[in-house]
Design an enzyme around this catalytic site. Structure first.
Site, short mmCIF file in Angstrom:
data_model
loop_
_atom_site.label_atom_id
_atom_site.label_comp_id
_atom_site.label_asym_id
_atom_site.label_seq_id
_atom_site.Cartn_x
_atom_site.Cartn_y
_atom_site.Cartn_z
N ARG A 49 39.63 -8.71 43.04
CA ARG A 49 38.92 -7.78 42.44
C ARG A 49 37.45 -7.74 42.98
NH1 ARG A 49 41.14 -7.82 36.69
NH2 ARG A 49 42.55 -9.67 36.78
N HIS A 80 37.80 3.10 30.35
CA HIS A 80 36.70 3.77 31.10
C HIS A 80 35.79 4.53 30.78
CE1 HIS A 80 35.14 6.39 34.45
NE2 HIS A 80 34.89 4.92 34.95
N CYS A 86 -4.49 9.00 30.99
CA CYS A 86 -3.69 10.02 30.31
C CYS A 86 -2.96 10.96 31.30
CB CYS A 86 -4.89 10.75 29.46
SG CYS A 86 -5.86 11.53 30.80
C1 PEP Z 1 -4.47 14.12 35.19
O1 PEP Z 1 -4.90 14.87 36.30
O2 PEP Z 1 -3.96 13.02 35.22
C2 PEP Z 1 -4.60 14.83 33.82
C3 PEP Z 1 -4.21 14.04 32.71
O3 PEP Z 1 -4.92 16.12 33.76
P1 PEP Z 1 -3.95 17.29 34.17
O4 PEP Z 1 -2.76 16.90 34.07
O5 PEP Z 1 -4.36 18.26 32.91
O6 PEP Z 1 -4.57 17.83 35.24
#
Ligand code: PEP
Ligand code: MG
Length: 930
Positions: A99, A501, A889
């Site tokens: 196997r 499966h 962000c």
């Molecule tokens: C980035 O550049 O990571 C950001 C958060 O801004 P945007 O995506 O709006 O350019």
């Protein structure tokens, strides 16, 4: 003298060369067999050929590495000694199974060959030893088929057809059964099987141009090579692609003494889970087939009976198995997926591995294991008294077997995502549904799916590529179907149990799946399925309800399910353990409120430009365009005045939704031409002219084209955007700051707490930022003073250009916080356009092409490069200002690997889209306890 590498690891008689933690080398199955042997379970003896041998075989152009043949022979000799049997001969022949087993489970993707060592001589010996010629012949016909199909590539269908023909003619006639009555495998007599073996040998000879091999070593060589080869089969490669499995060397090969589940009614074989893999309930759960050989269970070819029936059929074996359940779950501290065979009333364990589970089950199991016992003390003690269970396991099973930290570690980001896959709208009444009920099967994976029927994996993939929702319908699925299963929203099969499966693979993805729907008759050629008189054709829409196993005609409303209570518990544990804050990127009050429900502690990025595009309020984009078209400051200020009330009410809505949580509002970022149509798009230009005229502004198409041409930039991403707009047109910043502060003051006056953080995008220099921060503060402070309220606010910047990162010390001198905009920072650091790189970037990630990066750097932060800038900016920024707030962000704020990095780099929070907030909470906790 050079020593040869060790390619094989033995296990048997309570001793094993390998260990459970050697998955990379021995594969999951090999490591499991070694570990089960070590802890004293009854495992048939055998040996594992390492994944390194497979890699060496593939590197050498499908040739065995030096030393492997010799080591395999030595292992066979050792196995003969321990089992006191002779390989492929003697009175008591040793037969083996071969196997595959890679380090990560790939259910059914690679090959298995059973009963190896059988030939014309050992057939007779096996018949004598087992006291059943029928049994020996049944084993032989299976072996010829598996070996022929796997090692020699003969179409398995040829063997199946020959067997079906025999059952349908000779056996049916002998039994005098009419057409409507089924003839099953066990109805076939020894004499008939003997004929079948001859037919199978003929098929083999015709297809291979040589006789079926009688020499067991030759058989073994062929089988091992076939398993090595299966690593590169399309289906295995596809599975690794869809499951994102990378970095494995190859598959290990497990050669194991055969035990038989098909020697009579005191024999059987089964698959079980130490807990219910669909719901997570703490019950012993599985499928069992009496008097059959193992492959029939996994392939879903027959519909098995629930494991609990073993309690009445073979009570002692059931108790032993219960003890095994306890031992393995306690030992691995994880829910296990087990395969076993009962040979003449004796239990043998053939496999254990971490069990795949539905997302709901993942949460329930983790929370239960950390808070409850696996078994009552009384039940565990009963097993101890019967000597089935060592005392130490009984003690361990009477309390939680993992810690809360273990539970947090155990959940995957995908579990969180899949937990929210759709279910049937609970408002639908039973009557409404009943009128559309087509049939019922076994609900193998909960959730619901609604889509057009596809009868082949290829069709499912093709239709899904066009954006269609698809339900893949098959008699049973096989590993070849995995691409189509992945593309489909749900899977429906006519045969199979909860461990087939289809069920196992779909469960791993949290994808709705119904199996064992045996009233369905599927005609692939006519592309239709039928339940009695009711016909459903390919392309027709159906709905699956995986929770109940019911199949409905037509489309049905699906909704996002409520999270189970264990989800809330585990998420609370995560919040208690994490250091990083988790915020969200949201531009509307509705998104903000959704994110808060999912656990967001603030907004890390509100992109103000998104507020101008609401199609229900055309005045917004109209005023924005007026502002852009303005020829001078006065005209621009007039247009901005119109925008002010919109912005103010939007911010107020968001502040109210966040109710005291911090909100980072970013000032206008994109280049202005993004708000205008292209100059060479006459339709678009005319629309703008009409729209502005409707708002009382007298413009001509030429005006618009002229302004668009003025604004044109060769490199808009490097152009007049971000805070450069505010340097050129301070009135834009003024309007936005007024809107933010006015909205905040209104909230304060209503007794709502507000923490605005004004964020200036794309800065490149401390002097540039200093001008803008000062201007922002002048406006804000004057308003606050004038209105006589108390309002704290911050002014900070995004670090999204390499120069900002390089000058982060002096930039921190004029900034209250940094938020890393890693989308742009990645783009500018790597000189990769975030909008266009998708055309070639996949080649940079594809291991089989260039494989330059492990992940797409726009999804998972490039820690080596971009990460170095982030670390530097954190260090320099904080040495200038020790209380500098740090966040992220960019999209990376919702990616678990990047979150680990952010934790380590000392950021204060991550910010991500609302639906990723729970994933970020989990990853942040995992990072904190790593
Ligand atoms: C980035 O550049 O990571 C950001 C958060 O801004 P945007 O995506 O709006 O350019
Ligand atoms: Mg940006």
């Amino acid at each position: 003298m050079a020593t040869t590498r060790r390619w094989v690891y033995f296990f048997g008689n309570g001793k094993a060369d390998g260990k459970g933690d050697q998955k990379e080398l021995l594969g999951g199955k090999g490591a499991g067999l070694a570990e089960m042997t070590r802890i004293g379970l009854t495992v048939p003896g055998g040996f594992t050929i390492t994944t390194e041998a497979c890699a060496a075989y593939n590197d050498r152009g499908q040739k065995w590495p030096v030393g492997l043949e010799k080591q395999v022979r030595q292992m066979i000799a050792k196995l003969e000694r321990t089992t006191k049997k002779k390989f492929g001969g003697g009175k008591n022949p040793l037969l083996v199974s071969v196997r595959s087993g890679a380090a990560q489970s790939m259910p059914g993707m690679m090959e298995t060959i059973l009963n190896l060592g059988l030939n014309d001589q050992s057939l007779e010996a096996l018949a004598t030893a087992s006291n059943s010629l029928r049994f020996a012949l049944d084993a032989y016909r299976r072996f010829i088929m598996m070996y022929g199909a796997t090692a020699k590539g003969i179409d398995r269908g040829l063997f199946d057809e020959a067997f079906d023909r025999l059952k349908d003619t000779t056996t049916r006639n002998r039994l005098g059964r009419d057409r409507n009555e089924k003839v099953i495998d066990t109805d076939v007599s020894a004499e008939e099987l003997s004929k079948l073996v001859d037919t199978f040998k003929d098929i083999y000879r015709e297809r291979c141009g040589q006789d079926f091999p009688q020499n067991p070593m030759e058989q073994l060589r062929g089988a091992i090579s076939a398993v090595f080869d299966s690593w590169m089969f399309d289906k295995a490669v596809t599975y690794r692609r869809v499951e994102n499995i990378t970095g494995l060397k190859g598959t290990a090969v497990n050669v194991c003494q055969m035990v038989f589940g098909n020697m009579g009614d005191d024999c059987g074989t089964g698959v079980c889970f130490t807990r219910d893999p669909s719901t997570g309930e703490c019950v012993f759960y599985g499928d069992l087939l009496i008097n059959v050989q193992g492959e029939d269970v996994v392939a879903g070819v027959r519909t098995p009976v629930p494991l609990a029936e073993l309690k009445t059929l073979m009570p002692d074996v059931y108790r032993q198995l219960e003890a095994v359940r306890v031992m393995l779950e306690v030992h691995y501290k994880e829910m296990q997926d087990l395969e076993f065979t009962i040979e003449r009333g004796k239990l043998y364990m053939l496999q254990c591995r971490t069990g795949k589970r539905s997302p709901q089950a993942a949460f329930k199991i983790a929370v239960d294991q950390a808070t409850q016992k696996l078994m009552t003390t009384a039940a565990a003690n009963r097993l101890v008294r019967r000597k089935f269970l060592p005392k130490k396991y009984a003690t361990a099973a009477s309390k939680p077997i993992i810690t809360k930290e273990d539970a947090i570690r155990r959940i995957h980001a995908a579990d969180v995502e899949r937990l929210f896959y759709p279910v049937l709208d609970p408002n639908l009444t039973r009557d409404e549904l009943d009128t559309r009920l087509v049939t019922e099967g076994i609900g193998a994976v909960p959730g619901a799916a609604c889509g057009e029927v596809a009868f082949s994996a290829t069709r499912a993939e093709k239709r899904a590529q066009t954006g269609a929702e698809v339900v893949l319908v098959r008699k049973e699925t096989s590993p070849e179907d995995v691409g189509g299963m992945h593309a489909a929203s749900g899977v429906l099969t006519a045969t199979g149990g909860k461990t087939s499966h289809a069920a196992v693979v779909a469960r791993g993805w949290g994808k709705c799946c119904i199996v064992g729907c045996d009233s369905l008759s599927i005609d692939y050629d006519a592309k239709q399925m039928r339940v009695e008189d009711h016909v459903i054709r390919e392309g027709d829409t159906i709905t699956l309800d995986g929770a109940t196993g019911r199949v409905f005609e037509g489309a049905t409303d699906l909704v996002r399910p409520k999270a189970p209570k264990e989800y809330q518990t585990l998420m609370n544990w995560c919040d208690a353990h994490r250091r990083l804050g988790v915020r969200t990127n949201a531009d509307t009050p509705a998104d903000a409120a959704r994110a808060v429900e999912l656990g967001a502690e603030g907004i890390g990025l509100c992109r103000t430009e998104h507020m101008f595009f609401d199609p229900k309020q055309p005045e917004r984009i109209r005023s924005m365009r007026e502002m852009i078209l303005a020829e001078d400051e006065e005209a621009r200020r007039k247009a901005l005045e119109k925008l002010l009330p919109f912005q103010t009410s939007d911010f107020e809505g968001i502040f109210r939704a966040m109710n005291g949580k911090p909100v980072t509002v970013r000032l206008l970022d994109p280049p202005l031409h993004e708000f205008l149509p292209q100059a060479d798009n006459p339709g678009g230009v005319q629309d703008v002219v009409d729209e502005l005229r409707a708002g009382g502004k007298d413009v001509t198409p030429e005006d618009i084209i002229r302004r668009v041409e003025q604004l044109h930039e060769a490199n808009p991403m490097l152009g007049h955007r971000g805070c450069r707009l505010a340097i050129a047109f301070p009135e834009i910043l003024e309007m936005q700051v007024c809107a933010i502060i006015d909205a905040a003051i209104r909230c304060v006056k209503d007794g709502i707490k507000v923490f605005p953080e004004i964020m200036i995008p794309l800065s490149i220099d401390p002097k540039e930022l200093g001008i803008l921060v000062e201007h922002t503060r002048e406006i804000a402070d004057a308003m606050i003073k004038d209105r006589g309220v108390k309002l704290k606010y911050l002014v900070g910047t995004m670090i999204e250009t390499p120069r900002a990162a390089l000058l982060s010390g002096p930039i921190a001198g004029v900034s209250d916080f940094f938020s890393f905009g890693t989308n742009d920072l990645t783009q500018f650091t790597m000189a990769l356009s975030r909008d266009d790189a998708g055309r070639f970037l996949p080649d940079y990630v594809d291991e089989d092409k260039a494989g330059v990066f492990g992940d797409d750097p726009f999804q998972s932060l490039d820690i080596e490069g971009v990460g170095k800038l982030v670390r530097m900016a954190c260090r320099d920024g904080r040495s200038e200002k020790s209380n500098l707030k740090l966040g992220i962000c960019g999209e990376h704020g919702g990616d678990p690997k990047s979150i680990f990095f952010c934790n380590e780099a000392g950021l204060d929070y991550v910010s991500c889209s609302p639906l990723r907030v729970p994933i970020a909470r989990l990853a942040a906790a995992q990072a904190a306890i790593a």
